[in-house]
Design a protein around this motif. Structure first.
Motif, PDB file in Angstrom:
ATOM      1  N   ASP A 373       0.812  -1.223   0.000  1.00  0.00           N
ATOM      2  CA  ASP A 373       0.000   0.000   0.000  1.00  0.00           C
ATOM      3  C   ASP A 373       0.843   1.270   0.000  1.00  0.00           C
ATOM      4  O   ASP A 373       0.430   2.296  -0.543  1.00  0.00           O
ATOM      5  N   VAL A 374       2.007   1.224   0.633  1.00  0.00           N
ATOM      6  CA  VAL A 374       2.864   2.411   0.722  1.00  0.00           C
ATOM      7  C   VAL A 374       4.287   2.014   0.358  1.00  0.00           C
ATOM      8  O   VAL A 374       4.814   1.010   0.868  1.00  0.00           O
ATOM      9  N   TRP A 375       4.896   2.801  -0.511  1.00  0.00           N
ATOM     10  CA  TRP A 375       6.308   2.632  -0.867  1.00  0.00           C
ATOM     11  C   TRP A 375       6.839   4.013  -1.211  1.00  0.00           C
ATOM     12  O   TRP A 375       6.644   4.522  -2.303  1.00  0.00           O
ATOM     13  N   GLU A 376       7.484   4.655  -0.247  1.00  0.00           N
ATOM     14  CA  GLU A 376       7.902   6.031  -0.469  1.00  0.00           C
ATOM     15  C   GLU A 376       9.116   6.365   0.378  1.00  0.00           C
ATOM     16  O   GLU A 376       9.428   5.670   1.352  1.00  0.00           O
ATOM     17  N   GLU A 377       9.771   7.441  -0.017  1.00  0.00           N
ATOM     18  CA  GLU A 377      10.923   7.912   0.735  1.00  0.00           C
ATOM     19  C   GLU A 377      10.469   8.794   1.882  1.00  0.00           C
ATOM     20  O   GLU A 377       9.645   9.701   1.701  1.00  0.00           O
ATOM     21  N   GLY A 378      10.972   8.521   3.073  1.00  0.00           N
ATOM     22  CA  GLY A 378      10.612   9.292   4.252  1.00  0.00           C
ATOM     23  C   GLY A 378      11.386  10.588   4.339  1.00  0.00           C
ATOM     24  O   GLY A 378      12.293  10.864   3.541  1.00  0.00           O
ATOM     25  N   ALA A 380      13.680  11.566   6.280  1.00  0.00           N
ATOM     26  CA  ALA A 380      15.118  11.427   6.560  1.00  0.00           C
ATOM     27  C   ALA A 380      15.820  10.586   5.499  1.00  0.00           C
ATOM     28  O   ALA A 380      16.954  10.163   5.692  1.00  0.00           O
ATOM     29  N   GLY A 381      15.133  10.316   4.378  1.00  0.00           N
ATOM     30  CA  GLY A 381      15.735   9.536   3.312  1.00  0.00           C
ATOM     31  C   GLY A 381      15.539   8.047   3.450  1.00  0.00           C
ATOM     32  O   GLY A 381      16.035   7.271   2.636  1.00  0.00           O
ATOM     33  N   GLN A 382      14.804   7.609   4.490  1.00  0.00           N
ATOM     34  CA  GLN A 382      14.578   6.193   4.686  1.00  0.00           C
ATOM     35  C   GLN A 382      13.478   5.683   3.756  1.00  0.00           C
ATOM     36  O   GLN A 382      12.643   6.459   3.281  1.00  0.00           O
ATOM     37  N   LEU A 383      13.473   4.411   3.500  1.00  0.00           N
ATOM     38  CA  LEU A 383      12.429   3.796   2.693  1.00  0.00           C
ATOM     39  C   LEU A 383      11.296   3.353   3.613  1.00  0.00           C
ATOM     40  O   LEU A 383      11.494   2.589   4.556  1.00  0.00           O
ATOM     41  N   MET A 384      10.089   3.844   3.350  1.00  0.00           N
ATOM     42  CA  MET A 384       8.926   3.531   4.172  1.00  0.00           C
ATOM     43  C   MET A 384       7.998   2.602   3.390  1.00  0.00           C
ATOM     44  O   MET A 384       7.566   2.930   2.288  1.00  0.00           O
ATOM     45  N   ILE A 385       7.714   1.442   3.980  1.00  0.00           N
ATOM     46  CA  ILE A 385       6.914   0.418   3.314  1.00  0.00           C
ATOM     47  C   ILE A 385       5.765   0.007   4.223  1.00  0.00           C
ATOM     48  O   ILE A 385       5.963  -0.252   5.413  1.00  0.00           O
ATOM     49  N   LEU A 386       4.579  -0.058   3.654  1.00  0.00           N
ATOM     50  CA  LEU A 386       3.427  -0.637   4.346  1.00  0.00           C
ATOM     51  C   LEU A 386       2.859  -1.730   3.452  1.00  0.00           C
ATOM     52  O   LEU A 386       2.478  -1.478   2.308  1.00  0.00           O
ATOM     53  N   VAL A 422      19.828  -5.100   0.900  1.00  0.00           N
ATOM     54  CA  VAL A 422      19.575  -5.062  -0.546  1.00  0.00           C
ATOM     55  C   VAL A 422      19.656  -3.640  -1.080  1.00  0.00           C
ATOM     56  O   VAL A 422      20.284  -3.378  -2.114  1.00  0.00           O
ATOM     57  N   PHE A 423      19.009  -2.697  -0.369  1.00  0.00           N
ATOM     58  CA  PHE A 423      18.909  -1.317  -0.868  1.00  0.00           C
ATOM     59  C   PHE A 423      19.973  -0.384  -0.291  1.00  0.00           C
ATOM     60  O   PHE A 423      20.110   0.754  -0.750  1.00  0.00           O
ATOM     61  N   LEU A 424      20.695  -0.835   0.730  1.00  0.00           N
ATOM     62  CA  LEU A 424      21.702  -0.006   1.395  1.00  0.00           C
ATOM     63  C   LEU A 424      21.128   1.333   1.843  1.00  0.00           C
ATOM     64  O   LEU A 424      21.684   2.400   1.562  1.00  0.00           O
ATOM     65  N   CYS A 425      19.984   1.265   2.510  1.00  0.00           N
ATOM     66  CA  CYS A 425      19.395   2.462   3.101  1.00  0.00           C
ATOM     67  C   CYS A 425      18.580   2.018   4.313  1.00  0.00           C
ATOM     68  O   CYS A 425      18.299   0.836   4.497  1.00  0.00           O
ATOM     69  N   ASP A 426      18.211   2.963   5.155  1.00  0.00           N
ATOM     70  CA  ASP A 426      17.354   2.642   6.287  1.00  0.00           C
ATOM     71  C   ASP A 426      15.971   2.265   5.789  1.00  0.00           C
ATOM     72  O   ASP A 426      15.466   2.839   4.818  1.00  0.00           O
ATOM     73  N   VAL A 427      15.349   1.306   6.464  1.00  0.00           N
ATOM     74  CA  VAL A 427      14.046   0.804   6.044  1.00  0.00           C
ATOM     75  C   VAL A 427      13.088   0.802   7.224  1.00  0.00           C
ATOM     76  O   VAL A 427      13.434   0.323   8.310  1.00  0.00           O
ATOM     77  N   GLN A 428      11.911   1.336   7.018  1.00  0.00           N
ATOM     78  CA  GLN A 428      10.816   1.227   7.983  1.00  0.00           C
ATOM     79  C   GLN A 428       9.740   0.357   7.342  1.00  0.00           C
ATOM     80  O   GLN A 428       9.033   0.800   6.435  1.00  0.00           O
ATOM     81  N   LEU A 429       9.649  -0.862   7.798  1.00  0.00           N
ATOM     82  CA  LEU A 429       8.698  -1.819   7.254  1.00  0.00           C
ATOM     83  C   LEU A 429       7.572  -2.047   8.250  1.00  0.00           C
ATOM     84  O   LEU A 429       7.811  -2.399   9.408  1.00  0.00           O
TER      85      LEU A 429
END
Length: 437
Positions: A373-378, A380-386, A422-429
């Protein structure tokens, strides 16, 4: 700025930082999530996975870290790294990944290329070996069968050589495909891959005493139909064998006593290292050209044999160097910054599905649907996934959530950690569980 290969401990400290900051930081993992408009079913209970919010991995490309695929694509300066090349990160933006895939390959003057198909029975370790060869976990891995459901490409690029790995689903019979209502791709993809292969790697799980003594009829049929394609045999999971002498009998059975057209000298085999490349032995007699077929137990046309553990980096490095050495003059297919042809959302869905297969019993995970439902950059540059996980039964929902939400939190935590690599970035899943009606 540390090179990507040195960031492993940094990322671990970032994850541990969530717990070190105390209960206020970890409380965020449980929250009520709104239902998506038009989504089917009833939301009984929704949970969010532990947030991975450590130090931001900034670089000139701002998101993927110095030395990432995007940095290479843009031609930005690269950090000095170890002698062994680091695998590029996968862009977390689908548009960037698509752009990288269509970009003209940055070939050297004398490019070489090799297309490799990995064949084997379900759960032989093909995806584990592929991930180790690539240097990042981009293919799902689980103890349950049929974790890989369709063909996926991985790309190894070192100096002038490029190896394209085709990680195929485990070969199954049409009867099993119909009985278990599996996708038709599980039957078709391995055969399609063979049509463009330069080399076939046949993987056998030597820890499975029920299947290790002979190649599956489907593998033999594939080898027989494409007998013009060179092939090698890889005996996997040798670390699980208490008696390494078992490998001698397996080698004789799976090769019919012939490797690279030469009869095996079994006495010489005692000197083979149990987890390294096994060179073709000297000839005892004339070249053997017996034809193969589904009725055989082995295949007498393997060019080489490798005995290894896919979890051992040294073993895998030996196989990797062999594959790179087999590359032949020809144009590259992909830019050097490409690690896989999968898009970021597919990688995410597969990694979460891997955890569902690992933690849920029997057939339960095979009946689950996933919706991002959600895939966007937060900010602070983190990847936000729902991602929504849709289950058909309330009993399945309770299993997935677990006592006090512990299981769904653990799945989100482990999947998030894999995605960071995999993405070499912070992830909020964040994962929500819904009942599908």
């Amino acid at each position: 700025m540390a090179a990507p290969c040195r960031r492993g401990s940094w990322l671990v400290r970032a994850v541990l930082g969530v717990w070190q900051r105390g209960p206020e930081a970890s409380r965020d993992w449980v929250s009520r999530l709104p239902s998506a408009p038009g989504s089917p079913g009833r939301c009984v209970s929704c949970f969010a996975g532990a947030a991975f919010a450590g130090p931001r991995l900034s670089s000139a490309s701002r998101r993927h870290g110095q030395g990432s695929a995007l940095d290479r694509f843009l031609g930005l300066p690269q950090a000095s790294g170890p002698l062994t090349p680091c695998a590029p990160a996968v862009p977390m933006d689908k548009g960037e990944q698509d752009l990288l895939l269509v970009h003209h390959p940055d070939m050297p003057e004398n490019p070489r290329v090799l297309r490799v198909v990995l064949l084997g029975a379900p759960n032989a370790g093909k995806s584990t070996l592929s991930n180790q060869l690539l240097g990042r976990k981009v293919f799902p891995v689980s103890k349950k069968v049929h974790t890989t459901r369709c063909q996926a490409l991985g790309v190894i690029t070192e100096k002038e050589a490029q190896v394209v790995l085709l990680d195929t689903p485990g070969l199954i019979s049409p009867i099993k495909q119909k009985r278990h209502h599996l996708e038709l791709s599980l039957l078709e993809d391995p055969w399609k891959s063979m049509e463009s292969a330069d080399l076939v790697v046949v993987l056998v799980d030597v820890s499975d005493k029920w299947t290790r003594n002979q190649l599956s009829p489907q593998v033999l049929q594939c080898l027989s139909q494409f007998s013009q394609v060179p092939s090698i045999l890889v005996l996997n999971k040798v670390d699980c064998l208490k008696q390494k002498s078992v490998l001698l009998g397996l080698t004789a059975a799976l090769t019919e006593g012939v490797v690279n057209g030469k009869k095996l000298k079994m006495k010489q085999a005692f000197h083979w290292p149990s987890s390294t490349h096994c060179p073709s032995p000297e000839a005892k007699g004339p070249d053997t050209q017996a034809g193969g077929g589904p009725q055989r137990a082995g295949w007498p046309h393997f060019q080489e044999i490798f005995m290894l553990s896919a979890l051992c980096q040294e073993d895998v490095r030996t196989l990797k160097q062999y594959l790179l050495g087999q590359a032949r003059p020809g144009p590259w297919e992909f830019h050097s910054g490409v690690l896989t042809t999968q898009n970021p959302l597919e990688i995410c869905a597969n990694i979460i599905r891997e955890k569902l297969l690992e933690y849920l019993p029997q057939e339960v995970p095979y009946n689950i649907q996933q919706k991002t439902d959600v895939w966007e950059e937060g900010p602070a540059g983190q990847l936000m996934i729902l991602q929504r996980i849709l289950v058909p039964k309330e009993s399945h929902m309770k299993l997935l959530i677990g006592p006090k939400g512990q299981l769904i939190a653990q799945i989100a935590q482990e999947a998030g950690h894999d995605l960071m690599d995999v993405f070499l970035c912070d992830v909020q899943l964040r994962l929500s569980v819904k009942l599908l009606k």
